[in-house]
Design a protein around this motif. Structure first.
Motif, PDB file in Angstrom:
ATOM      1  N   GLN A   1      43.347 -20.721  80.251  1.00  0.00           N
ATOM      2  CA  GLN A   1      44.237 -21.879  80.408  1.00  0.00           C
ATOM      3  C   GLN A   1      43.463 -23.081  80.947  1.00  0.00           C
ATOM      4  OE1 GLN A   1      47.384 -20.397  82.904  1.00  0.00           O
ATOM      5  NE2 GLN A   1      48.705 -19.873  81.153  1.00  0.00           N
ATOM      6  N   ALA A   2      42.600 -22.828  81.955  1.00  0.00           N
ATOM      7  CA  ALA A   2      41.795 -23.923  82.508  1.00  0.00           C
ATOM      8  C   ALA A   2      40.857 -24.482  81.443  1.00  0.00           C
ATOM      9  CB  ALA A   2      41.005 -23.430  83.724  1.00  0.00           C
ATOM     10  N   ALA A   3      40.265 -23.581  80.647  1.00  0.00           N
ATOM     11  CA  ALA A   3      39.392 -24.038  79.562  1.00  0.00           C
ATOM     12  C   ALA A   3      40.193 -24.835  78.541  1.00  0.00           C
ATOM     13  CB  ALA A   3      38.713 -22.843  78.905  1.00  0.00           C
ATOM     14  N   GLY A   4      41.424 -24.399  78.254  1.00  0.00           N
ATOM     15  CA  GLY A   4      42.285 -25.138  77.328  1.00  0.00           C
ATOM     16  C   GLY A   4      42.578 -26.529  77.839  1.00  0.00           C
ATOM     17  N   VAL A   5      42.848 -26.634  79.161  1.00  0.00           N
ATOM     18  CA  VAL A   5      43.091 -27.946  79.757  1.00  0.00           C
ATOM     19  C   VAL A   5      41.841 -28.814  79.622  1.00  0.00           C
ATOM     20  CG1 VAL A   5      43.522 -29.140  81.950  1.00  0.00           C
ATOM     21  CG2 VAL A   5      44.896 -27.149  81.332  1.00  0.00           C
ATOM     22  N   LEU A   6      40.668 -28.216  79.893  1.00  0.00           N
ATOM     23  CA  LEU A   6      39.411 -28.970  79.747  1.00  0.00           C
ATOM     24  C   LEU A   6      39.194 -29.403  78.295  1.00  0.00           C
ATOM     25  CD1 LEU A   6      36.977 -26.958  82.062  1.00  0.00           C
ATOM     26  CD2 LEU A   6      37.917 -29.238  82.454  1.00  0.00           C
ATOM     27  N   VAL A   7      39.501 -28.481  77.363  1.00  0.00           N
ATOM     28  CA  VAL A   7      39.354 -28.829  75.953  1.00  0.00           C
ATOM     29  C   VAL A   7      40.320 -29.948  75.583  1.00  0.00           C
ATOM     30  CG1 VAL A   7      39.715 -27.987  73.592  1.00  0.00           C
ATOM     31  CG2 VAL A   7      38.418 -26.613  75.221  1.00  0.00           C
TER      32      VAL A   7
ATOM     33  N   THR B   1      41.565 -32.199  77.571  1.00  0.00           N
ATOM     34  CA  THR B   1      41.046 -33.419  78.195  1.00  0.00           C
ATOM     35  C   THR B   1      39.861 -33.956  77.392  1.00  0.00           C
ATOM     36  OG1 THR B   1      41.742 -32.630  80.356  1.00  0.00           O
ATOM     37  CG2 THR B   1      40.135 -34.404  80.327  1.00  0.00           C
ATOM     38  N   GLY B   2      38.981 -33.033  76.983  1.00  0.00           N
ATOM     39  CA  GLY B   2      37.822 -33.447  76.175  1.00  0.00           C
ATOM     40  C   GLY B   2      38.256 -34.038  74.845  1.00  0.00           C
ATOM     41  N   VAL B   3      39.266 -33.423  74.220  1.00  0.00           N
ATOM     42  CA  VAL B   3      39.765 -33.944  72.943  1.00  0.00           C
ATOM     43  C   VAL B   3      40.371 -35.329  73.141  1.00  0.00           C
ATOM     44  CG1 VAL B   3      41.548 -33.611  71.176  1.00  0.00           C
ATOM     45  CG2 VAL B   3      40.099 -31.689  71.850  1.00  0.00           C
ATOM     46  N   LYS B   4      41.136 -35.495  74.234  1.00  0.00           N
ATOM     47  CA  LYS B   4      41.724 -36.810  74.507  1.00  0.00           C
ATOM     48  C   LYS B   4      40.631 -37.849  74.740  1.00  0.00           C
ATOM     49  CE  LYS B   4      46.098 -35.135  76.372  1.00  0.00           C
ATOM     50  NZ  LYS B   4      46.891 -34.936  77.573  1.00  0.00           N
TER      51      LYS B   4
END
Length: 152
Positions: free
Chosen positions: A41-47, A49-52
């Motif tokens: 989930q944390a990696a998904g949030v980072l991804v 954020t990175g995508v944004k």
């Protein structure tokens, strides 16, 4: 529990023991799985954020590219307008010179023709006066000669 008396009971007991071990291993894995799920989930949030961030950078890059393209289009359009204006001015100047030359040539021809006619008339009048003067002079000479001849 008492010891198994038959092989079958022993196998059943061993299978139950293996199931208990597997159950305990599964229970211990639940914590690891929950930790992994949180990490995912944390990696998904980072991804996300990175995508944004990447989307924002791509949008900024696209905007900068549009601005640069519009700047170049405007610059090229201005140059084309200057070139077109210069060509039109040159064409108008050439046309004006041709018209002026044609009109001046026609006016000069009319003036020359009028002067030639006037000169021709003046020469004709001068010739006529000369003929009249010669005639008068000749007539006077003859009359004088006749007078002298007759009355002498």
């Amino acid at each position: 529990m008492s010891s198994p008396t038959t092989v079958r009971e022993a196998l059943v007991a061993e299978a139950i023991g293996d199931l208990l071990s597997a159950l305990e291993a599964t229970r211990s894995c639940v914590g690891d799985l929950q930790a992994s799920a949180k990490a995912v989930q944390a990696a998904g949030v980072l991804v996300d954020t990175g995508v944004k961030d990447m989307r924002n950078e791509v949008n900024a890059l696209a905007w900068a590219a549009q601005v640069e393209v519009m700047r170049r289009v405007a610059s090229r359009t201005e140059q084309l307008m200057r070139d077109t204006h210069a060509a039109q001015v040159k064409a108008l100047q050439t046309s004006a010179k041709e018209i002026l030359h044609r009109e001046l040539s026609m006016a000069m021809q009319r003036v020359i023709q009028e002067r030639c006619r006037a000169l021709h008339l003046n020469l004709l009048r001068s010739w006529q006066l000369a003929v009249v003067a010669f005639s008068v002079g000749g007539t006077a000479g003859l009359a004088g000669g006749w007078w002298l001849f007759t009355f002498s």
